[in-house]
Design an enzyme around this catalytic site. Structure first.
Site, PDB file in Angstrom:
ATOM      1  N   ARG A  10      -1.923  11.755  -7.228  1.00  0.00           N
ATOM      2  CA  ARG A  10      -0.609  11.932  -6.588  1.00  0.00           C
ATOM      3  C   ARG A  10       0.456  12.170  -7.658  1.00  0.00           C
ATOM      4  O   ARG A  10       1.399  12.930  -7.449  1.00  0.00           O
ATOM      5  CB  ARG A  10      -0.248  10.740  -5.712  1.00  0.00           C
ATOM      6  CG  ARG A  10      -0.111   9.418  -6.448  1.00  0.00           C
ATOM      7  CD  ARG A  10       0.528   8.344  -5.590  1.00  0.00           C
ATOM      8  NE  ARG A  10       0.508   7.041  -6.244  1.00  0.00           N
ATOM      9  CZ  ARG A  10       1.342   6.058  -5.971  1.00  0.00           C
ATOM     10  NH1 ARG A  10       2.284   6.218  -5.059  1.00  0.00           N
ATOM     11  NH2 ARG A  10       1.253   4.907  -6.591  1.00  0.00           N
ATOM     12  N   GLU A  58       6.900  13.686  10.593  1.00  0.00           N
ATOM     13  CA  GLU A  58       5.904  14.589  10.006  1.00  0.00           C
ATOM     14  C   GLU A  58       5.630  15.819  10.866  1.00  0.00           C
ATOM     15  O   GLU A  58       5.426  16.920  10.346  1.00  0.00           O
ATOM     16  CB  GLU A  58       4.594  13.834   9.752  1.00  0.00           C
ATOM     17  CG  GLU A  58       4.677  12.736   8.717  1.00  0.00           C
ATOM     18  CD  GLU A  58       5.236  11.421   9.251  1.00  0.00           C
ATOM     19  OE1 GLU A  58       5.422  10.495   8.455  1.00  0.00           O
ATOM     20  OE2 GLU A  58       5.466  11.333  10.487  1.00  0.00           O
ATOM     21  N   PHE A  83      -0.758  10.797   7.897  1.00  0.00           N
ATOM     22  CA  PHE A  83       0.322  11.406   8.676  1.00  0.00           C
ATOM     23  C   PHE A  83       0.257  12.934   8.631  1.00  0.00           C
ATOM     24  O   PHE A  83       0.489  13.608   9.637  1.00  0.00           O
ATOM     25  CB  PHE A  83       1.675  10.923   8.164  1.00  0.00           C
ATOM     26  CG  PHE A  83       1.786   9.428   8.062  1.00  0.00           C
ATOM     27  CD1 PHE A  83       1.272   8.613   9.065  1.00  0.00           C
ATOM     28  CD2 PHE A  83       2.378   8.831   6.962  1.00  0.00           C
ATOM     29  CE1 PHE A  83       1.356   7.230   8.969  1.00  0.00           C
ATOM     30  CE2 PHE A  83       2.463   7.446   6.860  1.00  0.00           C
ATOM     31  CZ  PHE A  83       1.953   6.647   7.867  1.00  0.00           C
ATOM     32  N   HIS A 109      -2.440   9.580  -0.885  1.00  0.00           N
ATOM     33  CA  HIS A 109      -2.879   8.290  -0.337  1.00  0.00           C
ATOM     34  C   HIS A 109      -4.059   8.446   0.631  1.00  0.00           C
ATOM     35  O   HIS A 109      -4.095   7.840   1.698  1.00  0.00           O
ATOM     36  CB  HIS A 109      -1.722   7.559   0.347  1.00  0.00           C
ATOM     37  CG  HIS A 109      -0.643   7.134  -0.599  1.00  0.00           C
ATOM     38  ND1 HIS A 109       0.146   8.055  -1.258  1.00  0.00           N
ATOM     39  CD2 HIS A 109      -0.223   5.913  -0.994  1.00  0.00           C
ATOM     40  CE1 HIS A 109       1.008   7.417  -2.033  1.00  0.00           C
ATOM     41  NE2 HIS A 109       0.811   6.118  -1.896  1.00  0.00           N
ATOM     42  N   ASP A 117      -2.606  -1.311   1.970  1.00  0.00           N
ATOM     43  CA  ASP A 117      -1.945  -0.742   3.148  1.00  0.00           C
ATOM     44  C   ASP A 117      -2.829  -0.840   4.391  1.00  0.00           C
ATOM     45  O   ASP A 117      -2.351  -0.714   5.518  1.00  0.00           O
ATOM     46  CB  ASP A 117      -1.557   0.719   2.902  1.00  0.00           C
ATOM     47  CG  ASP A 117      -0.356   0.839   1.982  1.00  0.00           C
ATOM     48  OD1 ASP A 117       0.189  -0.212   1.585  1.00  0.00           O
ATOM     49  OD2 ASP A 117       0.026   1.973   1.649  1.00  0.00           O
ATOM     50  N   ARG A 167      -4.108   7.616  -4.389  1.00  0.00           N
ATOM     51  CA  ARG A 167      -3.140   6.643  -4.916  1.00  0.00           C
ATOM     52  C   ARG A 167      -3.677   5.965  -6.179  1.00  0.00           C
ATOM     53  O   ARG A 167      -2.920   5.653  -7.101  1.00  0.00           O
ATOM     54  CB  ARG A 167      -2.871   5.585  -3.842  1.00  0.00           C
ATOM     55  CG  ARG A 167      -1.975   4.436  -4.296  1.00  0.00           C
ATOM     56  CD  ARG A 167      -1.937   3.355  -3.234  1.00  0.00           C
ATOM     57  NE  ARG A 167      -0.986   2.298  -3.530  1.00  0.00           N
ATOM     58  CZ  ARG A 167      -0.852   1.192  -2.810  1.00  0.00           C
ATOM     59  NH1 ARG A 167      -1.608   1.015  -1.744  1.00  0.00           N
ATOM     60  NH2 ARG A 167       0.030   0.278  -3.138  1.00  0.00           N
TER      61      ARG A 167
END
Length: 312
Positions: A10, A58, A83, A109, A117, A167
């Site tokens: 990322r 999104e 998303f 991610h 998460d 990530r």
């Protein structure tokens, strides 16, 4: 031996966008209130007039990106994989894929290495979803070098591209003078005669390490890095299968619909051989430290070795 450098892809995405922005003034970056996490904030700092924060919307962002693409500019729509591929699937399919617009989707991610998460954010289905969209290119780079090259290749490709980033910091394995990124072409990283390990993304470095351990036990594995899952390098996959007679696929993604399924689609038609698919086995992820989750789900060099030895 010096410690291997590790960089999250990322971060590579954010840095590559800045370099691309310097070279091409038609690059526009969109984000969905996640610029700090997706690392597009670096582009925003360099080119504030070409960065659009669409907020936590999104689906709207994909529609805006589609509209921008019709003007001749090249939008990079960025968000978490869950998303970008999940929440906005309909807009990606109908507004970007169907008219075959020149939109690049930067999905960060991805996979269970999102860690704490939890399952709701650990997208293990995005490759499967994006593969089903006609004309969509799907790229899953293995490290910093490959991620930067992938962003450039995505810009140069005319049509929709899905870029998958992680990530967790990944070992840099492609930092060599002869490295060349070519869209749709796999890379042989290690030769072997007993079986072929085909890996993608974060799992490429783990597959290489696993191959070394397997070699010490008498099993010589060819290792192939498939950074472009669609279009798949079928010629390389089929040739390797015919040479070694057995194939193992490794991915930080569901074993349903991802790299393993793409490889099996090619092999069942052209070179039927036994295939072991290592990945997320039709289950959801869970909250926890990324490294521990990878260990639990068998997505480490040790886990790969264990699965291969039991199967081989």
């Amino acid at each position: 031996m010096s410690e291997v450098k590790k960089i999250a892809t990322r971060d590579s995405y954010g840095n590559a966008l800045v370099e691309l922005g310097k070279e091409h003034d038609d690059v526009v970056v969109l984000d969905a209130d996640l610029a700090a996490a997706t690392k597009t904030g670096t582009f925003k700092k360099a080119f504030p007039e070409r960065h659009i924060d669409c907020g936590i919307a999104e689906c709207d962002m994909m529609g805006i990106a589609a509209g921008i693409a019709t003007t001749g500019r090249v939008p990079f729509a960025s968000s978490f994989a869950m998303f970008a591929a999940g929440r906005a699937f309909e807009q990606v399919r109908n507004s970007i894929g169907y008219p075959h617009l020149n939109v690049k989707i930067g999905a960060t991610h991805a996979g269970i290495s999102v860690g704490e998460d939890g399952a709701t954010h650990q997208c293990n289905e995005d490759i499967a979803l994006m593969r089903t969209i006609p004309g969509m290119v799907v790229i899953n780079p293995s490290d910093d070098v490959e991620a930067k090259a992938a962003v450039k290749a995505a810009y140069e490709h005319n049509g929709p591209v899905y870029l998958r980033f992680g990530r967790l910091a990944a070992p840099v394995i492609n930092d060599r003078p002869d490295y060349k990124f070519e869209l749709g072409k796999g890379v042989i990283l290690r030769e072997g005669k007993d079986l072929t390990i085909i890996a993608t993304g974060l799992m490429v470095s783990e597959a290489l390490e696993a191959a070394e351990t397997l070699a010490a036990g008498g099993i010589e594995a060819k290792v192939i890095n498939i950074h472009t899952i669609k279009p798949l390098d079928e010629e390389l996959v089929v040739t390797a299968a015919r040479e070694t007679g057995k194939v193992v696929t490794v991915e930080e993604h569901s074993v349903i619909g991802g790299l393993g399924s793409a490889v099996c689609d090619a092999l069942c038609a052209k070179a039927p051989v036994p295939v072991l698919k290592i990945g997320v086995q039709d289950v959801f992820g869970e909250s926890g430290p990324a490294v521990k989750l990878l260990e639990k789900y068998g997505l480490t060099a040790a886990g790969i070795c264990k699965s291969v030895k039991e199967w081989y």
